[in-house]
Design a protein around this motif. Sequence first.
Motif, mmCIF file in Angstrom:
data_model
loop_
_atom_site.group_PDB
_atom_site.id
_atom_site.type_symbol
_atom_site.label_atom_id
_atom_site.label_comp_id
_atom_site.label_asym_id
_atom_site.label_seq_id
_atom_site.Cartn_x
_atom_site.Cartn_y
_atom_site.Cartn_z
ATOM 1 N N LYS A 94 0.890 -1.281 -0.068
ATOM 2 C CA LYS A 94 0.061 0.095 -0.013
ATOM 3 C C LYS A 94 0.889 1.250 0.082
ATOM 4 C CE LYS A 94 -3.974 2.337 0.493
ATOM 5 N NZ LYS A 94 -4.976 2.430 -0.695
ATOM 6 N N GLU A 95 0.583 2.281 -0.977
ATOM 7 C CA GLU A 95 1.290 3.520 -0.803
ATOM 8 C C GLU A 95 2.514 3.175 -1.570
ATOM 9 O OE1 GLU A 95 -0.222 6.034 -0.295
ATOM 10 O OE2 GLU A 95 -1.570 5.712 1.344
ATOM 11 N N ARG A 101 5.862 6.164 3.782
ATOM 12 C CA ARG A 101 4.330 5.657 3.858
ATOM 13 C C ARG A 101 3.990 4.418 3.764
ATOM 14 N NH1 ARG A 101 1.841 9.997 -0.016
ATOM 15 N NH2 ARG A 101 -0.044 8.976 0.266
ATOM 16 N N ARG A 103 3.118 0.754 3.570
ATOM 17 C CA ARG A 103 2.792 -0.492 4.185
ATOM 18 C C ARG A 103 2.711 -1.730 3.639
ATOM 19 N NH1 ARG A 103 3.954 3.005 6.902
ATOM 20 N NH2 ARG A 103 3.113 3.709 8.976
ATOM 21 N N GLN A 126 7.405 -1.433 8.813
ATOM 22 C CA GLN A 126 5.944 -0.900 8.341
ATOM 23 C C GLN A 126 5.602 -1.895 7.525
ATOM 24 O OE1 GLN A 126 8.745 0.640 7.603
ATOM 25 N NE2 GLN A 126 8.771 1.702 5.445
ATOM 26 N N PHE A 153 -4.811 -6.184 6.381
ATOM 27 C CA PHE A 153 -4.464 -4.936 6.740
ATOM 28 C C PHE A 153 -4.754 -4.488 8.013
ATOM 29 C CE2 PHE A 153 -2.198 -4.673 2.726
ATOM 30 C CZ PHE A 153 -1.157 -3.614 2.851
ATOM 31 N N LYS A 154 -6.416 -4.726 8.261
ATOM 32 C CA LYS A 154 -6.892 -4.220 9.472
ATOM 33 C C LYS A 154 -6.132 -5.044 10.704
ATOM 34 C CE LYS A 154 -9.791 -2.197 12.549
ATOM 35 N NZ LYS A 154 -9.284 -0.834 12.768
ATOM 36 N N HIS A 157 -1.909 -4.074 10.477
ATOM 37 C CA HIS A 157 -1.724 -2.734 10.291
ATOM 38 C C HIS A 157 -2.483 -1.600 11.087
ATOM 39 C CE1 HIS A 157 2.075 -3.293 8.217
ATOM 40 N NE2 HIS A 157 1.522 -4.118 7.296
ATOM 41 N N ASP A 158 -3.646 -2.418 11.571
ATOM 42 C CA ASP A 158 -4.735 -1.532 12.113
ATOM 43 C C ASP A 158 -4.971 -0.456 11.221
ATOM 44 O OD1 ASP A 158 -6.639 -0.999 13.989
ATOM 45 O OD2 ASP A 158 -5.536 0.451 14.978
ATOM 46 N N MET A 159 -5.388 -0.697 10.014
ATOM 47 C CA MET A 159 -5.641 0.231 8.968
ATOM 48 C C MET A 159 -6.685 -0.265 8.234
ATOM 49 S SD MET A 159 -1.821 0.893 7.041
ATOM 50 C CE MET A 159 -2.628 1.811 5.614
ATOM 51 N N GLU A 160 -7.852 0.748 7.940
ATOM 52 C CA GLU A 160 -8.805 0.277 6.879
ATOM 53 C C GLU A 160 -8.301 0.682 5.557
ATOM 54 O OE1 GLU A 160 -11.767 -1.197 8.032
ATOM 55 O OE2 GLU A 160 -11.737 -0.735 10.156
ATOM 56 N N VAL A 161 -8.323 -0.230 4.726
ATOM 57 C CA VAL A 161 -7.776 -0.064 3.235
ATOM 58 C C VAL A 161 -8.797 -0.530 2.235
ATOM 59 C CG1 VAL A 161 -5.357 -0.167 3.854
ATOM 60 C CG2 VAL A 161 -6.332 -2.149 3.160
#
Length: 201
Positions: A94-95, A101, A103, A126, A153-154, A157-161
């Motif tokens: 991601k990114e 940035r 991940r 990361q 990813f959630k 990485h605790d990310m909503e993608v």
Amino acid sequence: MTLCIRATANAEPPPDWRHVAFEGETRYRLTDAGCWRARAEASASGLVREQAVNLARTPWLNWRWRAAETPAWSAADEQSKQGDDFLARVYVIKEGWVPWRTRAINYVWSRSHPPGSHWPNPYAGQAEMVVVQGPGGQAGPWRGFSRDVAADFKRFHDMEVDSVDAVAIMTDTDNTGVVAEACYELPSFSAQPQHARPSER
């Protein structure tokens, strides 16, 4: 590892993919059986496809890999820089390649940790290393995997993608110096899983 994107003596990559070198050249070639065979000799390079993927439509990453045999690895821990090598890995990014940035999740065939184990990459925190096949994983047969990338990813990485930017494969031995070979059916995304999900611990 230092990223270096350049032309190499590797076979022509598949359409929409390119070769990315970190340290030396892992050799990739398309076999008569239709898989991409990787051979690493103290090297770390991969094949990457940079393309935005809509995870709302196609959240499942699917791939298969196999190896005829497992290398005689050094005793270095995979969670250390000295041992950060894998017979096979598939990863999603991601990114893009922006270091501060980016991940990533690396799905790996581990030589010492069971499926479900995970840890931050020792070179780049990361990026999360996630074991899908462990030391008991038999060399020889094909193994297929399907992962819900948004859910991972959630979790890791605790990310909503809702999208990812690239997917890659790599067999690497630049830290341990051994010779390793694996064969990949290239990863693809789908609306439903194409392989039974491996058990997680």
